[in-house]
Design a protein around this motif. Structure first.
Motif, PDB file in Angstrom:
ATOM      1  N   LEU A   1       1.049  -0.901  -0.276  1.00 43.08           N
ATOM      2  CA  LEU A   1      -0.068  -0.177   0.249  1.00 43.08           C
ATOM      3  C   LEU A   1       0.764   0.829   0.079  1.00 43.08           C
ATOM      4  CD1 LEU A   1      -2.957   1.488   0.049  1.00 43.08           C
ATOM      5  CD2 LEU A   1      -3.066   1.512   2.454  1.00 43.08           C
ATOM      6  N   MET A   2       1.750   1.658   0.722  1.00 45.33           N
ATOM      7  CA  MET A   2       2.323   2.391   1.335  1.00 45.33           C
ATOM      8  C   MET A   2       3.938   2.658  -0.745  1.00 45.33           C
ATOM      9  SD  MET A   2       4.534   2.933   4.546  1.00 45.33           S
ATOM     10  CE  MET A   2       4.906   4.797   4.385  1.00 45.33           C
ATOM     11  N   ARG A   3       3.857   1.724  -0.928  1.00 39.93           N
ATOM     12  CA  ARG A   3       4.678   1.922  -2.291  1.00 39.93           C
ATOM     13  C   ARG A   3       3.423   2.445  -3.123  1.00 39.93           C
ATOM     14  NH1 ARG A   3       9.395   3.641  -1.654  1.00 39.93           N
ATOM     15  NH2 ARG A   3      11.246   2.191  -2.501  1.00 39.93           N
ATOM     16  N   GLY A   4       2.452   1.526  -3.886  1.00 36.99           N
ATOM     17  CA  GLY A   4       1.196   2.331  -4.337  1.00 36.99           C
ATOM     18  C   GLY A   4       0.844   3.204  -3.939  1.00 36.99           C
ATOM     19  N   ALA A   5       0.482   3.728  -3.102  1.00 35.10           N
ATOM     20  CA  ALA A   5       0.379   5.766  -2.801  1.00 35.10           C
ATOM     21  C   ALA A   5       1.340   6.386  -2.663  1.00 35.10           C
ATOM     22  CB  ALA A   5      -0.683   5.371  -1.053  1.00 35.10           C
ATOM     23  N   SER A   6       2.786   6.084  -2.685  1.00 35.19           N
ATOM     24  CA  SER A   6       3.928   7.227  -3.051  1.00 35.19           C
ATOM     25  C   SER A   6       3.653   8.008  -4.000  1.00 35.19           C
ATOM     26  CB  SER A   6       5.505   5.947  -2.769  1.00 35.19           C
ATOM     27  OG  SER A   6       6.163   6.732  -2.303  1.00 35.19           O
ATOM     28  N   ALA A   7       3.376   9.075  -3.989  1.00 31.73           N
ATOM     29  CA  ALA A   7       3.203   9.815  -5.433  1.00 31.73           C
ATOM     30  C   ALA A   7       4.286  10.261  -5.774  1.00 31.73           C
ATOM     31  CB  ALA A   7       1.927  11.043  -4.833  1.00 31.73           C
ATOM     32  N   ASN A   8       5.452  10.512  -4.785  1.00 32.11           N
ATOM     33  CA  ASN A   8       6.300  10.933  -5.435  1.00 32.11           C
ATOM     34  C   ASN A   8       7.581  10.045  -6.346  1.00 32.11           C
ATOM     35  OD1 ASN A   8       6.677   9.969  -2.681  1.00 32.11           O
ATOM     36  ND2 ASN A   8       8.763  10.879  -3.071  1.00 32.11           N
TER      37      ASN A   8
ATOM     38  N   LEU B   1       6.398   6.783  -7.468  1.00 36.29           N
ATOM     39  CA  LEU B   1       5.332   6.641  -9.197  1.00 36.29           C
ATOM     40  C   LEU B   1       5.524   6.723 -10.405  1.00 36.29           C
ATOM     41  CD1 LEU B   1       1.952   6.304  -7.553  1.00 36.29           C
ATOM     42  CD2 LEU B   1       4.464   4.271  -8.117  1.00 36.29           C
ATOM     43  N   PRO B   2       5.230   8.364 -10.568  1.00 38.11           N
ATOM     44  CA  PRO B   2       5.668   9.131 -11.926  1.00 38.11           C
ATOM     45  C   PRO B   2       7.242   8.412 -12.392  1.00 38.11           C
ATOM     46  CG  PRO B   2       5.188  10.422 -10.642  1.00 38.11           C
ATOM     47  CD  PRO B   2       5.174   9.619  -9.763  1.00 38.11           C
ATOM     48  N   PRO B   3       8.772   8.785 -12.080  1.00 38.06           N
ATOM     49  CA  PRO B   3       9.681   7.735 -12.197  1.00 38.06           C
ATOM     50  C   PRO B   3       9.885   6.496 -12.694  1.00 38.06           C
ATOM     51  CG  PRO B   3      10.078   8.720  -9.807  1.00 38.06           C
ATOM     52  CD  PRO B   3       8.907   9.472 -10.316  1.00 38.06           C
ATOM     53  N   PHE B   4       9.141   6.019 -11.485  1.00 41.52           N
ATOM     54  CA  PHE B   4       8.564   4.621 -11.810  1.00 41.52           C
ATOM     55  C   PHE B   4       8.127   3.816 -13.011  1.00 41.52           C
ATOM     56  CE2 PHE B   4       6.913  -0.165 -11.102  1.00 41.52           C
ATOM     57  CZ  PHE B   4       8.330  -0.861 -11.262  1.00 41.52           C
ATOM     58  N   ILE B   5       7.205   4.773 -13.117  1.00 41.20           N
ATOM     59  CA  ILE B   5       6.368   4.119 -14.323  1.00 41.20           C
ATOM     60  C   ILE B   5       7.256   4.958 -15.205  1.00 41.20           C
ATOM     61  CG2 ILE B   5       3.997   4.666 -16.162  1.00 41.20           C
ATOM     62  CD1 ILE B   5       2.833   5.403 -13.020  1.00 41.20           C
TER      63      ILE B   5
END
Length: 220
Positions: free
Chosen positions: A122-129, A131-135
């Motif tokens: 949940l914490m990784r999925g909700a980590s807004a800062n 997710l953009p670089p990972f995606i």
């Protein structure tokens, strides 16, 4: 493949800077019992979440530009620009967010390893800062249309690098608990004091990097 690995490495490193999840993980390692079991569950939850997100990105990119079709630089550039704008919006939101009143309360998570697995995911999925670089990193690999083995290797590297701030301390803790705790405590204090500043800095740097990346796609 090596060139693509080096191109996605900055994005993977940026995705690794999830201060909130790192602090929770450090709290797990300095807990009184079952540190390795709960820490492993937390890390596995994060890896599973990233694997699921990567699968969605890969499927989306494949649908937009199937293998064998001509490359669409405008499509890739558009994705980078959107992610860059998202980073800027998140940075502004972080700057406007008021400081939490008082110290965060450390509460034991309910249940055992399953609960820690869920919290890690949940914490990784909700980590807004992060997710953009990972995606963006997964998108670049998917858009390169490499062989299946090369693509899977790169996807795995992106996930492992993104989870490195938790994987490395866990490995150290397994072999030398005293040394791990001695390393964790000062890092934990630094992150607690500079949590907001770190998040904003990472978002701004990644926004700039993704914008440059988008222009690179347009020129290419």
């Amino acid at each position: 493949m090596i060139e693509l690995l080096m191109a996605t490495l900055p994005l993977s490193l940026a995705a690794a800077v999830s201060v909130s999840s790192i602090l929770v993980f450090f709290a797990i390692l300095v807990a009184k019992e079952k540190q390795i079991e709960h820490g492993f569950a937390f890390v596995l939850g994060g890896i599973s979440c990233y694997a699921a997100i990567a699968a969605v990105v890969i499927f989306s990119c494949s649908a937009a530009a199937p293998p064998g079709s001509s490359h669409h630089p405008g499509l890739h550039a558009g994705g980078d620009f959107i992610l860059s704008a998202l980073c800027i919006l998140l940075a502004i939101k972080e700057m406007l967010k008021k400081a939490d009143a008082g110290k965060e309360r450390n509460r034991a998570l309910p249940g055992g390893a399953v609960a820690y697995f869920g919290i890690g995911a949940l914490m990784r999925g909700a980590s807004a800062n992060t997710l953009p670089p990972f995606i963006a990193a997964v998108k670049d690999v998917s858009g390169a249309h490499l062989s299946s083995s090369s693509s899977m290797t790169l996807y795995l590297m992106i996930i492992l690098v993104s989870m490195a701030p938790m994987i490395i301390p866990l490995l150290i803790f397994m072999f030398n608990r005293e040394k791990a705790v001695a390393l964790i405590l000062p890092v934990n204090n630094f992150l607690e004091k500079n949590k907001k500043r770190i998040s904003i800095t990472v978002l701004v740097v990644i926004a700039f990097y993704l914008a440059l990346h988008g222009f690179h796609h347009l020129r290419g």
